[in-house]
Structure formats: C-alpha cells, structure tokens
Design a protein around this motif. Sequence first.
Motif, PDB file in Angstrom:
ATOM      1  N   ASP A   1      34.099  40.042  45.053  1.00 35.16           N
ATOM      2  CA  ASP A   1      32.754  40.553  45.290  1.00 35.16           C
ATOM      3  C   ASP A   1      32.471  41.667  44.280  1.00 35.16           C
ATOM      4  OD1 ASP A   1      30.444  41.796  46.193  1.00 35.16           O
ATOM      5  OD2 ASP A   1      30.958  41.560  48.316  1.00 35.16           O
ATOM      6  N   GLN A   2      31.760  41.334  43.197  1.00 36.49           N
ATOM      7  CA  GLN A   2      31.508  42.298  42.131  1.00 36.49           C
ATOM      8  C   GLN A   2      30.618  43.454  42.607  1.00 36.49           C
ATOM      9  OE1 GLN A   2      32.955  42.157  38.881  1.00 36.49           O
ATOM     10  NE2 GLN A   2      34.183  40.676  40.034  1.00 36.49           N
ATOM     11  N   ASP A   3      29.700  43.194  43.521  1.00 34.65           N
ATOM     12  CA  ASP A   3      28.853  44.270  44.040  1.00 34.65           C
ATOM     13  C   ASP A   3      29.686  45.297  44.812  1.00 34.65           C
ATOM     14  OD1 ASP A   3      26.516  43.238  42.980  1.00 34.65           O
ATOM     15  OD2 ASP A   3      26.034  42.074  44.773  1.00 34.65           O
ATOM     16  N   LYS A   4      30.660  44.803  45.559  1.00 36.64           N
ATOM     17  CA  LYS A   4      31.534  45.702  46.311  1.00 36.64           C
ATOM     18  C   LYS A   4      32.404  46.520  45.364  1.00 36.64           C
ATOM     19  CE  LYS A   4      34.881  45.729  50.111  1.00 36.64           C
ATOM     20  NZ  LYS A   4      35.647  44.883  51.087  1.00 36.64           N
TER      21      LYS A   4
ATOM     22  N   TYR B   1      33.658  51.808  42.785  1.00 37.50           N
ATOM     23  CA  TYR B   1      33.958  52.648  41.624  1.00 37.50           C
ATOM     24  C   TYR B   1      32.833  53.643  41.316  1.00 37.50           C
ATOM     25  CZ  TYR B   1      38.376  50.471  40.627  1.00 37.50           C
ATOM     26  OH  TYR B   1      39.681  50.076  40.718  1.00 37.50           O
ATOM     27  N   ASN B   2      31.616  53.314  41.673  1.00 35.70           N
ATOM     28  CA  ASN B   2      30.537  54.294  41.537  1.00 35.70           C
ATOM     29  C   ASN B   2      30.726  55.475  42.481  1.00 35.70           C
ATOM     30  OD1 ASN B   2      28.875  53.414  39.443  1.00 35.70           O
ATOM     31  ND2 ASN B   2      27.685  52.050  40.767  1.00 35.70           N
TER      32      ASN B   2
ATOM     33  N   ILE C   1      25.877  48.227  30.626  1.00 40.43           N
ATOM     34  CA  ILE C   1      26.251  47.838  31.989  1.00 40.43           C
ATOM     35  C   ILE C   1      26.398  46.324  32.029  1.00 40.43           C
ATOM     36  CG2 ILE C   1      25.584  47.881  34.414  1.00 40.43           C
ATOM     37  CD1 ILE C   1      23.778  50.328  33.626  1.00 40.43           C
ATOM     38  N   ALA C   2      27.628  45.875  32.155  1.00 40.19           N
ATOM     39  CA  ALA C   2      27.906  44.435  32.143  1.00 40.19           C
ATOM     40  C   ALA C   2      29.331  44.195  32.611  1.00 40.19           C
ATOM     41  CB  ALA C   2      27.714  43.859  30.740  1.00 40.19           C
ATOM     42  N   SER C   3      29.594  42.973  33.029  1.00 42.32           N
ATOM     43  CA  SER C   3      30.961  42.536  33.300  1.00 42.32           C
ATOM     44  C   SER C   3      31.607  42.124  31.984  1.00 42.32           C
ATOM     45  CB  SER C   3      30.948  41.346  34.258  1.00 42.32           C
ATOM     46  OG  SER C   3      32.206  40.707  34.289  1.00 42.32           O
TER      47      SER C   3
ATOM     48  N   VAL D   1      41.539  46.540  34.480  1.00 42.70           N
ATOM     49  CA  VAL D   1      40.205  45.933  34.551  1.00 42.70           C
ATOM     50  C   VAL D   1      40.308  44.417  34.692  1.00 42.70           C
ATOM     51  CG1 VAL D   1      38.055  45.559  33.264  1.00 42.70           C
ATOM     52  CG2 VAL D   1      39.168  47.804  33.214  1.00 42.70           C
ATOM     53  N   LEU D   2      41.276  43.828  33.990  1.00 44.06           N
ATOM     54  CA  LEU D   2      41.433  42.376  34.019  1.00 44.06           C
ATOM     55  C   LEU D   2      41.671  41.855  35.427  1.00 44.06           C
ATOM     56  CD1 LEU D   2      41.580  39.937  32.022  1.00 44.06           C
ATOM     57  CD2 LEU D   2      44.074  40.171  32.129  1.00 44.06           C
ATOM     58  N   ASN D   3      42.272  42.682  36.289  1.00 48.71           N
ATOM     59  CA  ASN D   3      42.600  42.243  37.645  1.00 48.71           C
ATOM     60  C   ASN D   3      41.384  42.124  38.564  1.00 48.71           C
ATOM     61  OD1 ASN D   3      45.197  43.913  36.643  1.00 48.71           O
ATOM     62  ND2 ASN D   3      45.824  42.190  37.918  1.00 48.71           N
ATOM     63  N   TYR D   4      40.223  42.545  38.065  1.00 51.29           N
ATOM     64  CA  TYR D   4      38.981  42.370  38.820  1.00 51.29           C
ATOM     65  C   TYR D   4      38.135  41.246  38.244  1.00 51.29           C
ATOM     66  CZ  TYR D   4      40.194  46.786  41.011  1.00 51.29           C
ATOM     67  OH  TYR D   4      40.840  47.762  41.722  1.00 51.29           O
ATOM     68  N   CYS D   5      38.728  40.466  37.348  1.00 49.91           N
ATOM     69  CA  CYS D   5      37.993  39.405  36.645  1.00 49.91           C
ATOM     70  C   CYS D   5      38.772  38.101  36.701  1.00 49.91           C
ATOM     71  CB  CYS D   5      37.806  39.772  35.165  1.00 49.91           C
ATOM     72  SG  CYS D   5      36.993  41.345  34.886  1.00 49.91           S
ATOM     73  N   ASP D   6      38.065  37.013  36.405  1.00 51.03           N
ATOM     74  CA  ASP D   6      38.739  35.759  36.108  1.00 51.03           C
ATOM     75  C   ASP D   6      39.351  35.910  34.720  1.00 51.03           C
ATOM     76  OD1 ASP D   6      38.733  32.552  36.714  1.00 51.03           O
ATOM     77  OD2 ASP D   6      38.537  33.007  34.577  1.00 51.03           O
ATOM     78  N   ALA D   7      40.660  35.861  34.627  1.00 49.60           N
ATOM     79  CA  ALA D   7      41.341  36.177  33.373  1.00 49.60           C
ATOM     80  C   ALA D   7      40.938  35.241  32.236  1.00 49.60           C
ATOM     81  CB  ALA D   7      42.855  36.134  33.571  1.00 49.60           C
TER      82      ALA D   7
END
Length: 237
Positions: A4-7, A12-13, A83-85, A105-111
Amino acid sequence: MKLDQDKIKSFYNSVTNVWGIDDPWHEYSKKVISSFIKRKDIFKNSVVLNAGSAGNSYGIECNIMYHVDIADEKIKNIDTAVIASIEKMPFNNLFFDNILCVGSVLNYCDALTAISELARVLKPNGNLILEFESSWGFEYLHKDCYKKDACIITTEYIESNHNQWLYSPSYIMKILETYDFDIIEKYPFHISDGLLSKFLTDQSAINLIWIDKLLYKIPFICQHGNNIILHCKKKES
C-alpha cells in the motif's frame, strides 16, 4: 501482492527521523551506508539521482542531485525534488551519470520494476549504489521467508507495524545482470545482530555489533547479513 504505497507515504511523512530516534540499530545502518558511499567517491562532477532519498544527501558532492521520493514532506524544501515512486520516474532515458538508492528503499518496491527503471535512466558506465534487506539474514532463520527470492513480511519500525518485501541477494543480482549491470562489490552488514538477537536482548546484541567486521571475513557466515550494499556499474552499450 502489492504494498500500500499511500500507507507507506503517510508513515514516512509522519516520521521526523526516518533512521529512528535513539535507535542504535538504524544508526548503525546509516553509519555503514554513509561510510560505504564515502569510500567509493564516485559522485563528483556528475548528475546524481538519489532514489528514495527522504531528503538525505549523505554528504555527497556532485554537480547536481535530484531527490525522488513518494514522501513529499521529506523533500518539499529541495529545489531539485521530484515526488514519484522509483518504479516510474519522469526522467528521460540515460539522464543520470550515477544513482544512489539506499535506506532499503528497494524493499518497498517491486524489485524487477524498480531496477528496470533505474537502468533506464542511468547512462552506460554509470554507477549504482543499491542497498536492500535480505531474506538470507539470520534474523529470518527458521521462518517461512528465509532465503526466499521474494516475500512480504510484517515488521516493526518506529513503533509501527508495516509490510515490506525481502529479497534474496541472488535474485537481486540476477535482475541487475539482466539489465546489464556488473557487480563491483557486495557488502553485507547486520550479520551479527540477526544471530545474536536470538540469544540476547536487543541491547546486549547491539553492544556486540562490532563482531560484524569479523564475521564479514568468514565466507559462509557473511552471506547472512540482514542488509546488503551493492556497487554496480552499467555496461557500455
């Protein structure tokens, strides 16, 4: 399953210090990463992408650094912030001389998607410093995720539970090789605490983290760092 990228953005904000306040584990991570970057000395006179920066420049001297993050509050006062993924960035192909992507950071993304995008925007012969959390870490020994190529775990960080990916080093290196990266150096860390924390309290384990430097010299043991830093170089076309 997608995170969930919004979460993640909201979390982090809301965090004042992404490395944790009075958190010796994450302070050690920051110290190791900063030392690795300083030792490499590859960013001078270059255009640098700091992917997932949270506004941290790590003392890097360069011509210009672009900060990319989904947590807009962390980079709102930086002129060159976007501001981007890191899975989809608004930059032209072959735009950057060098890339930094640390802080797990990679661990919050599809590698696969993220590394493909990093490769797209990096010039041939450019450097990529990439750090991630590994499924080979002793912390995960005897758990379902241990040594898996990719799996999602729930972990506690700054008094909050959240989901993230774990990746095996071999899986990440295969992706990097697919996108024409050579691995110049692999540096595992958080080797000792993942093991010692099974027998000691967290405070006792962190007091013995100096053992990391000894375990790094033992080939079989050093594979089991909870974190890995890679120095990669993109091949010439």
